[in-house]
Design a protein around this motif. Structure first.
Motif, PDB file in Angstrom:
ATOM      1  N   PRO A  31      -2.858  -0.050  -8.710  1.00 13.42           N
ATOM      2  CA  PRO A  31      -4.545   0.567  -9.268  1.00 13.42           C
ATOM      3  C   PRO A  31      -4.497   0.698 -10.590  1.00 13.42           C
ATOM      4  O   PRO A  31      -3.535   0.292 -11.795  1.00 13.42           O
ATOM      5  N   THR A  55     -14.843   4.902  -8.379  1.00 12.83           N
ATOM      6  CA  THR A  55     -13.711   4.548  -6.884  1.00 12.83           C
ATOM      7  C   THR A  55     -13.717   3.813  -5.710  1.00 12.83           C
ATOM      8  O   THR A  55     -14.369   2.549  -5.573  1.00 12.83           O
ATOM      9  N   THR A 216      -6.337  10.947  -8.691  1.00 19.21           N
ATOM     10  CA  THR A 216      -5.310   9.975  -9.254  1.00 19.21           C
ATOM     11  C   THR A 216      -4.036  11.092  -8.309  1.00 19.21           C
ATOM     12  O   THR A 216      -3.008  11.834  -9.355  1.00 19.21           O
ATOM     13  N   GLN A 217      -4.276  11.717  -6.737  1.00 21.76           N
ATOM     14  CA  GLN A 217      -3.436  12.586  -7.071  1.00 21.76           C
ATOM     15  C   GLN A 217      -3.360  13.811  -7.360  1.00 21.76           C
ATOM     16  O   GLN A 217      -1.862  14.927  -7.212  1.00 21.76           O
ATOM     17  N   ARG A 219      -2.104  15.026 -10.596  1.00 19.55           N
ATOM     18  CA  ARG A 219      -1.192  14.770 -11.265  1.00 19.55           C
ATOM     19  C   ARG A 219      -1.311  15.344 -12.009  1.00 19.55           C
ATOM     20  O   ARG A 219      -1.955  14.895 -12.799  1.00 19.55           O
ATOM     21  N   TYR A 225       6.828  14.129 -10.751  1.00 16.26           N
ATOM     22  CA  TYR A 225       5.530  14.280 -10.487  1.00 16.26           C
ATOM     23  C   TYR A 225       5.113  15.786 -10.019  1.00 16.26           C
ATOM     24  O   TYR A 225       6.108  16.316  -9.238  1.00 16.26           O
ATOM     25  N   HIS A 227       2.525  18.841  -8.901  1.00 11.79           N
ATOM     26  CA  HIS A 227       1.277  18.903  -7.739  1.00 11.79           C
ATOM     27  C   HIS A 227       0.795  20.489  -7.887  1.00 11.79           C
ATOM     28  O   HIS A 227       1.339  21.042  -7.554  1.00 11.79           O
ATOM     29  N   ASN A 233      -6.155   9.969  -3.603  1.00 15.68           N
ATOM     30  CA  ASN A 233      -6.126   8.990  -4.096  1.00 15.68           C
ATOM     31  C   ASN A 233      -7.524   8.491  -3.985  1.00 15.68           C
ATOM     32  O   ASN A 233      -7.711   7.234  -2.632  1.00 15.68           O
ATOM     33  N   TYR A 234      -8.178   7.953  -4.754  1.00 10.40           N
ATOM     34  CA  TYR A 234      -9.726   7.697  -5.045  1.00 10.40           C
ATOM     35  C   TYR A 234      -9.857   6.066  -5.596  1.00 10.40           C
ATOM     36  O   TYR A 234     -11.525   5.949  -5.628  1.00 10.40           O
ATOM     37  N   ARG A 235      -8.674   6.126  -6.733  1.00 12.15           N
ATOM     38  CA  ARG A 235      -9.541   5.260  -8.002  1.00 12.15           C
ATOM     39  C   ARG A 235      -8.842   3.483  -6.884  1.00 12.15           C
ATOM     40  O   ARG A 235      -8.700   2.838  -6.414  1.00 12.15           O
ATOM     41  N   SER A 237      -9.553   0.004  -7.435  1.00 11.70           N
ATOM     42  CA  SER A 237      -7.740  -0.475  -7.277  1.00 11.70           C
ATOM     43  C   SER A 237      -8.186  -2.433  -9.221  1.00 11.70           C
ATOM     44  O   SER A 237      -9.376  -2.534  -8.498  1.00 11.70           O
TER      45      SER A 237
END
Ligand SMILES: Cc1ncc(COP(=O)(O)O)c(C=O)c1O
Length: 379
Positions: A31, A55, A216-217, A219, A225, A227, A233-235, A237
């Motif tokens: 990604p 996206t 991107t979660q 983050r 990590y 949160h 998870n929408y990005r 590639s």
């Protein structure tokens, strides 16, 4: 069997592979990477938007837009009824309540009179919406001066669902850039495609940062990590974005061809009283994504007759979207019609048809389609 003529299928321009190969050569398969930022920058240049977030789909872009506007549990969102379900589904993902708004005959898009009715009702019941999602159907802009004046009066932001209208304009402005947030789709049947993908655009930096974070979660900026909220998870590639960069180079050619197809139908049907092409408004230039028409009330030919006659010749066509307020899943939500009785969107659904609008259609195909259609009306 004749070669299939599609409604609207992927049409590569030639440069897509160059960008994909670059991604492979540099091992930017994972990604993100230069094609993603390149595609976002080029979309900003094309549309005139300040910021863009690529996206995985148009649907995820709508979801992010709703999240940016803090639409949550129990909130109300006004939404065009005459559309694909992907416009309304993210409202449900957020636990919010859609209220559907009818179309008008001029634009086929959201009617300002019905929108005002919905606001009057919301004022009375203390159910003001958090956002209004307005669709630009089949590549033509909604009439934003009228709609925006109402939304501005109540300080409610607009999400422009420009999934079908990339490259179309409204009073010189690119559709997708008129509301607070706009979204595009690069699904396989759209005017340009990345095989699957979408984009959220906005001039508001805060929304863009928020969308990027959520996509991107969620983050946090920590080495480990971390949160603090729900992520997605929408990005898009880097490989997929390469297709988009190649496709963007041929967008204007695709619009010209789509317009040629619309005009061929218009000319071909000029002596057939029972067919009326979707009205083209003089407030802008559509991208003519799909050539849509309606069959006059009382005509002996029904939309299904046309679809079946084309299908017999291996040619694809499609009904107009079934309005959301008529869908079993959404039927219990409120709906505001622009008519006293029935609704414009229902009427367009009953009498409408999307004609084959593939940019690979050649003169021979076009003549063949017109011949089939004329024959049905003459018999
Ligand atoms: C009006 C409209 N909104 C949203 C979408 C959703 O886009 P995607 O398929 O990229 O999720 C589409 C098309 O698929 C659409 O036509």
């Amino acid at each position: 069997m004749r070669k299939r003529v599609y409604l609207s299928s992927p049409h590569m321009g030639g440069e897509e592979l160059k960008y994909i190969n670059e991604a492979f050569d540099t091992n930017w398969i994972a990604p993100l990477g230069p094609n993603v930022s390149g595609f976002e920058n080029e979309m900003c240049e094309y549309t005139g938007s300040k910021y863009a977030t690529a996206t995985v789909s148009g649907t995820s872009a709508i979801h992010l837009a709703l999240k940016c506007l803090e639409v949550g549990e129990g909130d109300v969102v006004f939404c065009s009824s005459l559309t694909f379900s992907a416009t309304a589904n993210p409202i449900i993902y957020q636990g919010a309540e859609p209220v559907f708004i009818d179309s008008n005959y001029e634009t086929w898009n959201m009617c300002h009179i019905a929108l005002q009715k919905a606001f009057d009702d919301a004022l009375e019941n203390n159910t003001m919406p958090k956002a209004v999602v307005i669709v630009n159907l089949y590549g033509q802009s909604a009439d934003y001066d009228k709609l925006k004046a109402i939304c501005d009066k109540y300080n409610v932001p607009i999400i422009e669902d420009a999934a079908e209208s990339l490259g179309a304009t409204y009073k010189g402005k690119q559709t997708g850039t008129i509301g607070e947030i706009g979204i595009y789709s690069f699904n396989g049947n759209k005017i340009i495609t990345t095989s699957g993908g979408g984009m959220m655009v906005s001039n508001i930096e805060e929304y863009t940062k928020k969308a990027l974070f959520l996509a991107t979660q969620s983050r946090e900026a920590e080495r480990h990590y971390e949160h603090k909220e729900l992520g997605f998870n929408y990005r898009m590639s880097n490989v997929v974005a390469g297709i988009g960069r190649g496709q963007l180079k041929v967008l204007d050619d695709r619009i010209s061809k789509k317009k040629e197809i619309y005009e061929a139908y218009k000319e071909g049907f000029k002596d057939i009283e029972d067919i009326e092409m979707m009205n083209i408004c003089d407030f802008g230039e559509p991208n003519y994504w799909l050539s849509a028409c309606t069959i006059k009330e009382g005509s002996k030919v029904k939309p299904l007759d046309i679809m079946l006659a084309l299908e017999k010749e291996n040619i694809e066509s499609r009904p107009v979207w079934k309005p959301m307020h008529m869908q079993p899943f959404f039927k219990d939500y409120k709906f505001f019609s622009s008519l006293e009785e029935g609704s414009v969107s229902e009427d367009l659904f009953n009498r409408g048809i999307c004609l084959p609008s593939d940019t690979k259609i050649d003169k021979k195909d076009m003549n063949h389609i017109l011949q089939i259609l004329k024959k049905i009306f003459i018999i």
